[in-house]
Design a protein around this motif. Sequence first.
Motif, short mmCIF file in Angstrom:
data_model
loop_
_atom_site.label_atom_id
_atom_site.label_comp_id
_atom_site.label_asym_id
_atom_site.label_seq_id
_atom_site.Cartn_x
_atom_site.Cartn_y
_atom_site.Cartn_z
N SER A 1 35.90 27.74 25.13
CA SER A 1 36.02 27.54 26.58
C SER A 1 35.61 28.80 27.32
CB SER A 1 37.45 27.16 26.94
OG SER A 1 37.63 27.15 28.34
N THR A 2 34.87 28.63 28.40
CA THR A 2 34.48 29.77 29.24
C THR A 2 35.46 29.97 30.39
OG1 THR A 2 33.03 28.34 30.57
CG2 THR A 2 32.03 29.49 28.68
N LEU A 3 36.47 29.14 30.47
CA LEU A 3 37.45 29.26 31.55
C LEU A 3 38.19 30.59 31.44
CD1 LEU A 3 38.80 27.78 33.94
CD2 LEU A 3 40.48 26.89 32.31
N ALA A 4 38.25 31.31 32.54
CA ALA A 4 38.93 32.60 32.57
C ALA A 4 39.51 32.80 33.96
CB ALA A 4 37.96 33.74 32.23
N LEU A 5 40.51 33.64 34.04
CA LEU A 5 41.13 33.92 35.33
C LEU A 5 40.13 34.64 36.24
CD1 LEU A 5 43.85 33.73 36.86
CD2 LEU A 5 44.24 36.11 36.15
N SER A 6 40.02 34.17 37.47
CA SER A 6 39.17 34.80 38.48
C SER A 6 40.05 35.22 39.66
CB SER A 6 38.11 33.81 38.96
OG SER A 6 38.72 32.72 39.64
N GLY A 7 39.46 35.97 40.57
CA GLY A 7 40.20 36.35 41.77
C GLY A 7 40.64 35.14 42.57
N ALA A 8 39.76 34.14 42.68
CA ALA A 8 40.10 32.93 43.42
C ALA A 8 41.26 32.19 42.77
CB ALA A 8 38.88 32.02 43.53
N ALA A 9 41.22 32.06 41.44
CA ALA A 9 42.29 31.37 40.73
C ALA A 9 43.61 32.11 40.89
CB ALA A 9 41.94 31.22 39.26
N ALA A 10 43.59 33.43 40.79
CA ALA A 10 44.81 34.22 40.90
C ALA A 10 45.41 34.11 42.30
CB ALA A 10 44.53 35.68 40.56
N ARG A 11 44.56 34.07 43.33
CA ARG A 11 45.09 33.93 44.70
C ARG A 11 45.77 32.59 44.88
NH1 ARG A 11 44.37 31.46 49.25
NH2 ARG A 11 42.53 30.35 48.52
N VAL A 12 45.13 31.51 44.41
CA VAL A 12 45.73 30.18 44.53
C VAL A 12 47.02 30.09 43.72
CG1 VAL A 12 45.37 27.72 44.04
CG2 VAL A 12 43.51 29.07 45.01
N ALA A 13 47.08 30.80 42.60
CA ALA A 13 48.28 30.78 41.75
C ALA A 13 49.47 31.47 42.40
CB ALA A 13 47.98 31.43 40.41
N GLU A 14 49.25 32.30 43.42
CA GLU A 14 50.33 32.96 44.18
C GLU A 14 51.30 33.72 43.27
OE1 GLU A 14 50.67 33.34 47.33
OE2 GLU A 14 49.32 31.86 48.25
#
Length: 291
Positions: A179-192
Amino acid sequence: MRDRDGNSPWKPRGPRPPREGASPRQAPRHDVARDAPGDDASLHPARERRDAELRLYGLNAVRAVFQRRPQALRKLYLLESRIPQLQPMLKWCVANRVGYRVVEDGDLQKLAASAHHEGVVADVLREEPLPLSTWLRDLPAGPQCALWLDGVGNPHNLGAILRSAAHFGIQAILLPKHSTLALSGAAARVAEGGAEAVPLVRLGREDNSLAQLRGAGFQLAATVVRGGADLFATRLPQRLIYVLGAEGEGMSPALAAACDLRLSIPGSGAVESLNVAAATAVLLAAWARQR
């Protein structure tokens, strides 16, 4: 002009600092030898640093990293209005010689590549996914739940999934070997802040991973749009892995067939299904309710 430690300020190598001509009151800085926002080197760092570091933005995302692993902070950019809220972080930066700069909103938008920066951007060391064997070794006894994401790729969906997982105390997000899925800045912001509460775990070969999980007492539940058992009428295992596929395509048929259960979320039929992030919240709530 001197910085907050009384030292001569670092001079950026690029053509201009973020706030050209700003007074010391307007642009306090405590910088190490790193590039200023607006410089090409800062926005396009060397490959090694890009691989090792993650650019986060959003108040809760940045605070969560500082609270859990402050040593991961490498650089901080913030609006002047955020100084009172981030004083402990700024003091830590000064004490540990981590550079920070007060910049304008436009600079933060460029750094974050988003208008949703919430007044702070941070470069942090990326945390690598755990091997499955390590995660299982350290897993506490008793009821546990985790998510296996098969094909999920949208960063906003990942962020929302991490937020729900953190809310319900879920143990991990399991990622397939390739899987190429990795944490990004956008994902981390939405994750709060949820990205710091729920570890990512890298699976090995699929058959081996299934055997390891079952050996640890887990059952796997394929989540399907239709044809599965009613989620709300099913007694869920105490140690459960929900397997979720990408929207539209779903999970791979082979993986679905290898699961112990098939579950569906009943609805009115007015729409075909829930968004994968919304479905995750429902699935996790159902498991938590039975515990």
